[in-house]
Scaffold this active site. Structure first.
Site, PDB file in Angstrom:
ATOM      1  N   SER A 128      -9.120  25.061  14.644  1.00 27.92           N
ATOM      2  CA  SER A 128      -9.753  25.584  15.899  1.00 27.92           C
ATOM      3  C   SER A 128      -8.835  26.155  16.975  1.00 27.92           C
ATOM      4  O   SER A 128      -7.638  25.328  17.019  1.00 27.92           O
ATOM      5  CB  SER A 128     -10.435  24.386  16.449  1.00 27.92           C
ATOM      6  OG  SER A 128     -10.907  24.471  17.817  1.00 27.92           O
ATOM      7  N   TYR A 152     -11.290  31.371  19.515  1.00 30.32           N
ATOM      8  CA  TYR A 152     -12.051  31.641  20.703  1.00 30.32           C
ATOM      9  C   TYR A 152     -11.268  32.593  21.550  1.00 30.32           C
ATOM     10  O   TYR A 152     -10.119  32.481  21.851  1.00 30.32           O
ATOM     11  CB  TYR A 152     -12.137  30.381  21.557  1.00 30.32           C
ATOM     12  CG  TYR A 152     -13.109  29.428  21.257  1.00 30.32           C
ATOM     13  CD1 TYR A 152     -14.589  29.703  20.983  1.00 30.32           C
ATOM     14  CD2 TYR A 152     -12.726  28.093  20.788  1.00 30.32           C
ATOM     15  CE1 TYR A 152     -15.459  28.900  20.552  1.00 30.32           C
ATOM     16  CE2 TYR A 152     -13.759  27.296  20.657  1.00 30.32           C
ATOM     17  CZ  TYR A 152     -14.999  27.572  20.199  1.00 30.32           C
ATOM     18  OH  TYR A 152     -16.109  26.702  20.018  1.00 30.32           O
ATOM     19  N   THR A 178     -15.728  32.675  16.864  1.00 29.84           N
ATOM     20  CA  THR A 178     -16.775  31.975  17.118  1.00 29.84           C
ATOM     21  C   THR A 178     -17.209  32.726  18.492  1.00 29.84           C
ATOM     22  O   THR A 178     -16.847  32.998  19.384  1.00 29.84           O
ATOM     23  CB  THR A 178     -16.588  30.437  17.683  1.00 29.84           C
ATOM     24  OG1 THR A 178     -16.033  29.801  16.308  1.00 29.84           O
ATOM     25  CG2 THR A 178     -17.713  29.650  18.101  1.00 29.84           C
ATOM     26  N   ARG A 187     -23.947  20.199  28.493  1.00 34.79           N
ATOM     27  CA  ARG A 187     -23.859  18.955  27.813  1.00 34.79           C
ATOM     28  C   ARG A 187     -23.921  17.828  28.837  1.00 34.79           C
ATOM     29  O   ARG A 187     -23.007  17.420  29.456  1.00 34.79           O
ATOM     30  CB  ARG A 187     -22.719  19.028  27.241  1.00 34.79           C
ATOM     31  CG  ARG A 187     -22.419  20.228  26.261  1.00 34.79           C
ATOM     32  CD  ARG A 187     -21.216  20.300  25.413  1.00 34.79           C
ATOM     33  NE  ARG A 187     -21.024  21.521  24.481  1.00 34.79           N
ATOM     34  CZ  ARG A 187     -19.982  21.812  23.803  1.00 34.79           C
ATOM     35  NH1 ARG A 187     -19.053  21.054  23.831  1.00 34.79           N
ATOM     36  NH2 ARG A 187     -20.051  22.620  22.980  1.00 34.79           N
ATOM     37  N   LYS A 251     -18.718  33.559  13.757  1.00 38.29           N
ATOM     38  CA  LYS A 251     -19.649  32.223  13.446  1.00 38.29           C
ATOM     39  C   LYS A 251     -20.394  32.176  14.710  1.00 38.29           C
ATOM     40  O   LYS A 251     -20.057  32.651  15.843  1.00 38.29           O
ATOM     41  CB  LYS A 251     -18.673  31.081  13.610  1.00 38.29           C
ATOM     42  CG  LYS A 251     -19.053  29.865  13.923  1.00 38.29           C
ATOM     43  CD  LYS A 251     -17.959  28.828  13.710  1.00 38.29           C
ATOM     44  CE  LYS A 251     -18.458  27.323  13.582  1.00 38.29           C
ATOM     45  NZ  LYS A 251     -18.526  26.848  14.887  1.00 38.29           N
ATOM     46  N   SER A 307     -24.413  23.499  10.637  1.00 42.63           N
ATOM     47  CA  SER A 307     -25.334  22.638  11.607  1.00 42.63           C
ATOM     48  C   SER A 307     -26.339  21.738  10.921  1.00 42.63           C
ATOM     49  O   SER A 307     -27.301  22.354  10.561  1.00 42.63           O
ATOM     50  CB  SER A 307     -25.945  23.644  12.622  1.00 42.63           C
ATOM     51  OG  SER A 307     -24.982  24.253  13.331  1.00 42.63           O
ATOM     52  N   ARG A 310     -25.479  16.888   6.517  1.00 44.94           N
ATOM     53  CA  ARG A 310     -25.125  15.601   6.396  1.00 44.94           C
ATOM     54  C   ARG A 310     -24.952  14.858   5.028  1.00 44.94           C
ATOM     55  O   ARG A 310     -24.267  13.869   4.858  1.00 44.94           O
ATOM     56  CB  ARG A 310     -26.191  14.570   7.231  1.00 44.94           C
ATOM     57  CG  ARG A 310     -26.249  14.870   8.469  1.00 44.94           C
ATOM     58  CD  ARG A 310     -25.047  14.460   9.421  1.00 44.94           C
ATOM     59  NE  ARG A 310     -24.979  14.992  10.706  1.00 44.94           N
ATOM     60  CZ  ARG A 310     -24.584  15.956  11.369  1.00 44.94           C
ATOM     61  NH1 ARG A 310     -24.066  17.041  10.427  1.00 44.94           N
ATOM     62  NH2 ARG A 310     -24.526  16.338  12.668  1.00 44.94           N
TER      63      ARG A 310
HETATM   64  C1  LIG Z   1     -16.446  17.593  18.820  1.00 41.46           C
HETATM   65  C2  LIG Z   1     -16.544  19.046  18.202  1.00 41.46           C
HETATM   66  C3  LIG Z   1     -15.761  20.007  18.418  1.00 41.46           C
HETATM   67  C4  LIG Z   1     -16.123  21.474  17.887  1.00 41.46           C
HETATM   68  N1  LIG Z   1     -15.139  22.484  18.218  1.00 41.46           N
HETATM   69  C5  LIG Z   1     -15.474  23.467  17.650  1.00 41.46           C
HETATM   70  C6  LIG Z   1     -14.604  24.742  18.123  1.00 41.46           C
HETATM   71  O1  LIG Z   1     -13.353  24.375  18.583  1.00 41.46           O
HETATM   72  N2  LIG Z   1     -14.860  25.920  17.530  1.00 41.46           N
HETATM   73  C7  LIG Z   1     -15.927  26.170  16.943  1.00 41.46           C
HETATM   74  O2  LIG Z   1     -16.357  27.150  16.483  1.00 41.46           O
HETATM   75  N3  LIG Z   1     -16.886  25.302  16.603  1.00 41.46           N
HETATM   76  C8  LIG Z   1     -16.539  23.975  17.126  1.00 41.46           C
HETATM   77  N4  LIG Z   1     -17.486  22.951  16.817  1.00 41.46           N
HETATM   78  C9  LIG Z   1     -18.764  23.123  16.143  1.00 41.46           C
HETATM   79  C10 LIG Z   1     -18.615  23.001  14.450  1.00 41.46           C
HETATM   80  O3  LIG Z   1     -17.691  23.887  14.112  1.00 41.46           O
HETATM   81  C11 LIG Z   1     -19.837  23.254  13.886  1.00 41.46           C
HETATM   82  O4  LIG Z   1     -20.444  24.645  14.020  1.00 41.46           O
HETATM   83  C12 LIG Z   1     -20.899  22.004  14.068  1.00 41.46           C
HETATM   84  O5  LIG Z   1     -20.205  20.856  14.386  1.00 41.46           O
HETATM   85  C13 LIG Z   1     -21.999  21.934  12.934  1.00 41.46           C
HETATM   86  O6  LIG Z   1     -22.573  21.010  13.282  1.00 41.46           O
HETATM   87  P1  LIG Z   1     -22.874  19.644  12.857  1.00 41.46           P
HETATM   88  O7  LIG Z   1     -21.815  18.804  13.581  1.00 41.46           O
HETATM   89  O8  LIG Z   1     -24.166  19.209  12.847  1.00 41.46           O
HETATM   90  O9  LIG Z   1     -22.343  19.847  11.215  1.00 41.46           O
HETATM   91  C14 LIG Z   1     -17.276  21.563  17.308  1.00 41.46           C
HETATM   92  C15 LIG Z   1     -18.004  20.545  17.072  1.00 41.46           C
HETATM   93  C16 LIG Z   1     -17.826  19.316  17.516  1.00 41.46           C
HETATM   94  C17 LIG Z   1     -18.822  18.225  17.169  1.00 41.46           C
HETATM   95  C1  LIG Z   2     -11.609  26.237  24.383  1.00 42.14           C
HETATM   96  C2  LIG Z   2     -12.561  25.619  25.133  1.00 42.14           C
HETATM   97  C3  LIG Z   2     -13.914  25.323  24.433  1.00 42.14           C
HETATM   98  C4  LIG Z   2     -13.863  24.572  23.283  1.00 42.14           C
HETATM   99  C5  LIG Z   2     -15.216  24.192  22.842  1.00 42.14           C
HETATM  100  C6  LIG Z   2     -14.997  23.417  21.773  1.00 42.14           C
HETATM  101  C7  LIG Z   2     -16.295  23.362  20.965  1.00 42.14           C
HETATM  102  O1  LIG Z   2     -16.499  24.358  20.243  1.00 42.14           O
HETATM  103  C8  LIG Z   2     -17.253  22.214  20.985  1.00 42.14           C
HETATM  104  O2  LIG Z   2     -16.890  21.183  21.869  1.00 42.14           O
HETATM  105  O3  LIG Z   2     -18.225  22.477  20.594  1.00 42.14           O
END
Ligand SMILES: Cc1cc2nc3c(=O)[nH]c(=O)nc-3n(C[C@H](O)[C@H](O)[C@H](O)COP(=O)(O)O)c2cc1C
Ligand SMILES: CCCCCCC(=O)C(=O)O
Length: 377
Positions: A128, A152, A178, A187, A251, A307, A310
């Site tokens: 990421s 990003y 993304t 949030r 994405k 998304s 599980r």
């Molecule tokens: C703590 C956290 C941080 C995330 N950070 C990013 C990120 O930096 N970039 C991104 O594209 N998606 C990020 N996501 C989203 C995940 O890539 C993914 O789309 C999502 O977690 C899928 O859903 P799930 O948690 O229900 O499996 C993040 C999700 C979580 C829970």
């Molecule tokens: C670069 C700052 C935003 C990152 C967000 C991380 C993410 O995708 C999430 O928390 O969900």
């Protein structure tokens, strides 16, 4: 152990030896165990979703609603082969670790533990932009195992190009852009606590080591000028093509119209995703968006999904509805919180093992045999 090993193999491989009782093989139950070990800030950032959480609940409910229709006497192979190739990357099963930032919130080793675990299992890791460790650190920890990079898209194009160059130089083969997080979603768990890891300097490691950050007085303020980028449009995609010579995946695609546009703009793939319900509260469940999108794009794009995945059965359902592979999000962080590298390995091995068993008991020898007819509802 390989993905195709049967259940007895899991026991014989001693995979469960030494694990703590909290690292249950019931992957859907990991969240409750992780809640007990995460700090209040980490819990608030990782587990909840945007707004009332309705989209995150809808994601899980959509999986619950669809049921597998097991078929009998189909001569399933005793040793199944779940391996596949997605956008030039070989993988033991159609599963990747989703890009997730700030993983040090879950465990002090953060992304380093996760990338080592992914490498041990052979599952591709998606690095990421918002990681707490930078490209170079993650590459050193992950070695030659497959890695993709999630962008990003920053407002500063020089920084963007430096990210793309560093990602390529450190062995990331596919670019995942993304689109659904040009701003952070609403949030409440973070807002009520007044906590955002990035403002505390966590999750901006890639930026801090970018050339244009050298000598900057206040890097967090500098970062804040680059992250929100709601003006992003389809016209910004050719710039990425000019600076990235590998496959590009978008994405956060949730509509057939955007999926068609992605194909028209020469993209290689999409991830059907609502970011685990963390962005638009009230958005439709990602699984409900999947079949229409897969049908609309046909073979023009590689369709990936995340998304709400599980369990291994969830993977079967997403594949049956048209995904070529799935990305798994929060369960990886729950494993990380509960056991560091070993915890993530546990989650990935269980997911692959359960996928294998579910496929076989449903009458399939390989993921490619699945189609909508495998499901009811
Ligand atoms: C703590 C956290 C941080 C995330 N950070 C990013 C990120 O930096 N970039 C991104 O594209 N998606 C990020 N996501 C989203 C995940 O890539 C993914 O789309 C999502 O977690 C899928 O859903 P799930 O948690 O229900 O499996 C993040 C999700 C979580 C829970
Ligand atoms: C670069 C700052 C935003 C990152 C967000 C991380 C993410 O995708 C999430 O928390 O969900």
């Amino acid at each position: 152990m390989n993905a195709g090993d049967h259940q007895l193999g899991i026991y014989l491989a001693g995979m469960l030896e030494g694990r703590t009782p909290e690292l249950t093989t019931d992957l859907a139950a990991l969240e409750n165990a992780a809640r007990k070990v995460l700090s209040p800030e980490a819990l608030g950032y990782i587990v909840p979703s945007a707004g009332s959480g309705s989209t995150a609940r809808a994601n899980l409910e959509a999986f619950e609603r669809r049921r597998i229709v097991p078929r009998m006497l189909r001569g399933v192979e005793r040793q199944r082969d779940l391996s596949c190739e997605v956008l030039g990357t070989r993988m033991p099963a159609p599963v990747l670790v989703a890009p997730m930032g700030v993983q040090t919130l879950a465990h002090e080793e953060g992304e380093l533990a996760t990338v080592r675990a992914a490498a041990a299992v052979g599952v591709p890791y998606v690095h990421s932009t918002a990681a707490a460790h930078d490209f170079e650190q993650v590459a050193a920890a992950g070695g030659d195992a497959p890695r993709w990079y999630q962008l990003y898209y920053p407002t500063d194009r020089d920084v963007c190009v430096s990210f793309l160059r560093r990602a390529r130089a450190t062995g990331h083969s596919v670019l995942v852009v993304t689109l659904d997080t040009t701003l952070l979603g609403w949030r409440p768990a973070d807002l009520d606590r007044g906590y955002l890891p990035f403002l505390a300097g966590t999750g901006i490691a890639n930026y801090l080591s970018a050339p244009s950050f050298a000598g900057v007085d206040n890097p967090v303020t500098h970062w804040a000028g680059m992250f929100p980028n709601p003006g992003l449009s389809w016209d910004d995609l050719p710039f990425l093509r000019d600076h990235w010579d590998g496959p590009i995946v978008l994405k956060g695609i949730m509509s057939t119209e955007d999926a068609r546009l992605a194909a028209e703009h020469g993209m290689d793939g999409i991830v059907v995703s609502n970011h685990g319900g963390r962005q638009v509260d009230g958005a439709l469940a990602a699984l409900d968006a999947l079949p229409g999108i897969a049908e609309a794009v046909g073979d023009r794009l590689t369709v990936l999904f995340d998304s709400g995945v599980r369990t291994g059965a969830d993977v079967v359902k997403a594949l049956a509805l048209g995904a070529k592979a799935v990305l798994v999000g929060r369960p990886v962080l729950y494993g990380l919180a509960l056991g560091g590298q070993a915890g993530v390995e546990h989650v990935l091995r269980c997911l692959l093992g359960e996928l294998d068993i579910t496929l076989a008991l449903s009458g399939y020898s390989a993921p490619g045999e699945l189609g909508p007819g495998a499901l009811a509802g």
